[in-house]
Write an enzyme that holds these catalytic residues in place. Structure first.
Site, PDB file in Angstrom:
ATOM      1  CG  ASP A   8      -1.821   1.169   1.308  1.00 52.97           C
ATOM      2  OD1 ASP A   8      -2.484   1.471   0.288  1.00 52.97           O
ATOM      3  OD2 ASP A   8      -1.890   1.814   2.364  1.00 52.97           O
ATOM      4  CG  ASP A  10      -1.083   7.664   0.642  1.00 50.16           C
ATOM      5  OD1 ASP A  10       0.045   8.005   0.241  1.00 50.16           O
ATOM      6  OD2 ASP A  10      -2.134   7.930   0.019  1.00 50.16           O
TER       7      ASP A  10
END
Length: 164
Positions: A8, A10
């Protein structure tokens, strides 16, 4: 076939204390990211980033902003000897637009698996939200849930102890 660590963006790669991040000058790389990815790459892992970017649907920033940021991130990692196969991202938000690509849906994982011939049995997803792990597990990829903005070096033992 390739073994891949899906990441992922952020909260895993970069600090997400500021929720909508779409400018390079706001990027703060989380602790241990460079070291962890370097060690994983030395163990023949490759990397794909999969991210929900709902700020696009909410008109907070544009798809062009995300593309520019991803180009800068790719350059940053390349300067440190790390190669990112691809950045996949969803531009939707359920309050604004429906889709099949927003995590916890698995469409972006499916695209990467097909495009890069990924060995799902030897691949991992590192995410900071349950939806990241749920999406990966839908396609048979093992997930590791971390605290947002934590040191990525902490996940190395789990991944490297499974190297085949």
């Amino acid at each position: 076939m390739r073994k891949v660590v899906f990441l992922d963006r952020d909260g895993v790669i970069n600090n997400n204390a500021e929720y909508y991040i779409y400018r390079w000058e706001n990027i703060v790389i989380n602790p241990g990211v460079l070291e962890a990815l370097t060690k994983l790459q030395a163990n023949r892992y490759e990397f794909v980033v999969i991210s929900n970017q709902s700020g696009i649907a909410k008109n907070i920033y544009t798809q062009w902003d995300v593309e520019v940021l991803h180009d800068k991130l790719r350059e940053y990692f390349q300067l440190h000897g790390i190669s990112i196969l691809e950045f996949y991202y969803c531009i939707h938000h359920p309050e604004v637009s429906l889709c099949l690509c927003r995590k916890p849906s698995s469409l972006l994982f499916e695209k990467a698996i097909a495009r890069f011939r990924i060995d799902i049995s030897n691949s991992w997803m590192i995410g900071d939200q349950p939806r990241d792990i749920e999406a990966a597990e839908k396609v048979g990829i093992k997930g590791i849930l971390i605290e947002p903005n934590s040191n990525l070096l902490l996940v190395l033992p789990k991944i490297l102890s499974s190297v085949s």
